[in-house]
Write an enzyme that holds these catalytic residues in place. Sequence first.
Site, PDB file in Angstrom:
ATOM      1  N   CYS A 156      42.237  17.114 -29.942  1.00  0.00           N
ATOM      2  CA  CYS A 156      43.135  15.968 -29.720  1.00  0.00           C
ATOM      3  C   CYS A 156      42.454  14.992 -28.773  1.00  0.00           C
ATOM      4  CB  CYS A 156      44.442  16.480 -29.121  1.00  0.00           C
ATOM      5  SG  CYS A 156      45.471  15.196 -28.398  1.00  0.00           S
ATOM      6  N   CYS A 191      46.363   8.086 -29.168  1.00  0.00           N
ATOM      7  CA  CYS A 191      47.257   7.558 -30.213  1.00  0.00           C
ATOM      8  C   CYS A 191      48.670   7.305 -29.708  1.00  0.00           C
ATOM      9  CB  CYS A 191      47.359   8.534 -31.370  1.00  0.00           C
ATOM     10  SG  CYS A 191      45.918   9.543 -31.576  1.00  0.00           S
ATOM     11  N   THR A 234      50.579  14.399 -23.534  1.00  0.00           N
ATOM     12  CA  THR A 234      49.198  14.443 -24.012  1.00  0.00           C
ATOM     13  C   THR A 234      48.345  13.399 -23.291  1.00  0.00           C
ATOM     14  OG1 THR A 234      49.885  15.222 -26.170  1.00  0.00           O
ATOM     15  CG2 THR A 234      47.773  14.100 -26.076  1.00  0.00           C
ATOM     16  N   GLU A 293      47.682  18.621 -21.825  1.00  0.00           N
ATOM     17  CA  GLU A 293      49.055  18.167 -21.700  1.00  0.00           C
ATOM     18  C   GLU A 293      49.502  18.392 -20.258  1.00  0.00           C
ATOM     19  OE1 GLU A 293      48.361  19.795 -24.717  1.00  0.00           O
ATOM     20  OE2 GLU A 293      48.628  17.945 -25.857  1.00  0.00           O
ATOM     21  N   HIS A 335      53.891   7.915 -34.957  1.00  0.00           N
ATOM     22  CA  HIS A 335      53.159   9.061 -34.410  1.00  0.00           C
ATOM     23  C   HIS A 335      52.992  10.152 -35.467  1.00  0.00           C
ATOM     24  CE1 HIS A 335      50.943  10.809 -31.299  1.00  0.00           C
ATOM     25  NE2 HIS A 335      51.749  11.833 -31.084  1.00  0.00           N
ATOM     26  N   TYR A 349      49.088  11.842 -37.075  1.00  0.00           N
ATOM     27  CA  TYR A 349      48.587  13.193 -37.314  1.00  0.00           C
ATOM     28  C   TYR A 349      47.531  13.230 -38.414  1.00  0.00           C
ATOM     29  CZ  TYR A 349      50.861  15.456 -33.531  1.00  0.00           C
ATOM     30  OH  TYR A 349      51.161  15.848 -32.250  1.00  0.00           O
ATOM     31  N   CYS A 405      44.806  12.763 -37.350  1.00  0.00           N
ATOM     32  CA  CYS A 405      43.803  13.421 -36.500  1.00  0.00           C
ATOM     33  C   CYS A 405      43.510  14.834 -36.973  1.00  0.00           C
ATOM     34  CB  CYS A 405      44.287  13.441 -35.052  1.00  0.00           C
ATOM     35  SG  CYS A 405      45.792  14.420 -34.804  1.00  0.00           S
ATOM     36  N   GLU A 456      50.328  21.776 -31.609  1.00  0.00           N
ATOM     37  CA  GLU A 456      50.641  20.342 -31.655  1.00  0.00           C
ATOM     38  C   GLU A 456      51.020  19.923 -33.072  1.00  0.00           C
ATOM     39  OE1 GLU A 456      48.452  17.624 -28.297  1.00  0.00           O
ATOM     40  OE2 GLU A 456      47.696  17.588 -30.305  1.00  0.00           O
TER      41      GLU A 456
HETATM   42 FE1  SF4 Z   1      46.354  14.043 -30.180  1.00  0.00          FE
HETATM   43 FE2  SF4 Z   1      46.618  13.783 -32.794  1.00  0.00          FE
HETATM   44 FE3  SF4 Z   1      48.683  13.215 -31.167  1.00  0.00          FE
HETATM   45 FE4  SF4 Z   1      46.503  11.633 -31.318  1.00  0.00          FE
HETATM   46  S1  SF4 Z   1      48.024  12.057 -32.944  1.00  0.00           S
HETATM   47  S2  SF4 Z   1      47.551  12.279 -29.486  1.00  0.00           S
HETATM   48  S3  SF4 Z   1      44.870  13.133 -31.569  1.00  0.00           S
HETATM   49  S4  SF4 Z   1      47.736  15.209 -31.512  1.00  0.00           S
HETATM   50 FE    FE Z   2      50.311  15.078 -30.200  1.00  0.00          FE
END
Ligand code: SF4
Ligand code: FE
Length: 481
Positions: free
Chosen positions: A100, A104, A191, A257, A292, A296, A298, A446
């Site tokens: 992570c 974001c 985060t 976190e 958000h 994800y 990510c 997460e």
């Molecule tokens: Fe982390 Fe993914 Fe959330 Fe971005 S979207 S803060 S990389 S978990």
């Molecule tokens: Fe997250």
Amino acid sequence: MPLMTSEQYEESLRDLNLLVYLFGERIGNPVDHPIIRPSMRALAKTYDLALRPEFEDIMTATSHITGKKINRFTHIHQSIEDLVKKSKMGRLLGRETGCCFQRCVGMDALNALSIVTYDIDAKNGTEYYQRFMKYLQYVQENDLTCDGAMTDPKGDRSLPPHKQEDPDLFVHVVEEKTDGIVVRGAKAHQTGAVNSHEIIVMPTMAMREDDAEYAVAFALPSDAEGIIYIMGRQSCDTRKLEPTTMDVGNQLFGGHEALVVLDNVFVPWERVFMYKEFEFAGQLVEKFASYHRQSYACKVGVGDVLIGAVQTAAEYNGVEKASHVKDKIIEMNHLNETLYCGCIACASEGHREPNGTYAVNSLLANVHKQNVTRFPYEIARLAQDVAGGLMVTMPSEQDLRSPETGKWIQKYLKANPNIPTEDRMRILRLIENITLGAGAVGYLTESMHGAGSPQAQRIMISRLVQMNLKQAAAKKISGIE
Ligand code: SF4
Ligand code: FE
């Protein structure tokens, strides 16, 4: 400084005076703390890549306020193309860091606030949008990282904020002054909190009139007086304190976190973006959550790293041609690319909001995130299947280096004679990290709870799906009037 280098970013964090606690002690300098530093490095990648010509198109955007080139993490999406690039940026950074990268949440908070502050003004004649745009310009011009803080501790889940025994279990206004407000409460699971310059606080759920003092959104410098950060633990986190680095698995990067306590913090009016407009709290939550859930993307990038590690481990073991191994890796890719479909689809089906910001398709963003609560677990299960048990029974790097034991490890943990034993150990440690070590916080838990737990998406799916359209289609085809 519209685009900071990662070095400038690191220096800018050193200038902050944050009150951070870990293992019961105040940490003077989070940037250099071995448990926190990998997360700073991961976030720094968002600065690094923005300056690399090959990633410029994905990582940067043109500010709609100033026309200047800015980091996409501070951008307000101005088109479908912007939304699609955001998804691609998430995958890219997940693949570059294997974890992570934290930035974001703030981007999603900025975009959600751009829509909702405008809508509040349109209904109530307030001036939030103007305030917000000024703040946004400050964030863009200084290339800041914002922590988007939504999740309150929530206390007894059966009770609304004002009925909680302790009124601070949801962030609320405790005092109104001529120049601003004083707020109290906490935000959980934050985060990247101590890697951020700013904290953007939003309500955690839809509110009713009785809870008006809880319907508040605002931004704070992360080192504002009265903010306390208590770092969360991660599985295997103390491996980062060991004298050798291999057993950490992800050599360079990680996430973090923190529990962020707001102990009577003053917020000047120019940083307040919602004040008791309880009827807009739900909209802000939904807009933020949809953005958000798209973010994800990510996990697709982290999935790329994991799949690459599993293929490599299979080759090192000499099993890459076994048909069941090939099939398991195909399945991992199928699941990972299915996730990619979701984050691209919700962006491609986005729309323009009244203020000009482009929002994702909420139904598809929720479907995407629902898939994210499941597929990484199956990908991780397959990864552990193919990797084999050595991943969790392997001796330490210190044993590998030891003159007494090293030779036995070299001899007995060798698989493919052309591959150094150490390389085999390294790739297995990476799989361990992502599927059950510190990296599993990011890849698995997460995925489950970040941007809302699975049930939150199911509620949204049930609300957003056009059931009447489906029923009408079925009735028409079956000849029902
Ligand atoms: Fe982390 Fe993914 Fe959330 Fe971005 S979207 S803060 S990389 S978990
Ligand atoms: Fe997250």
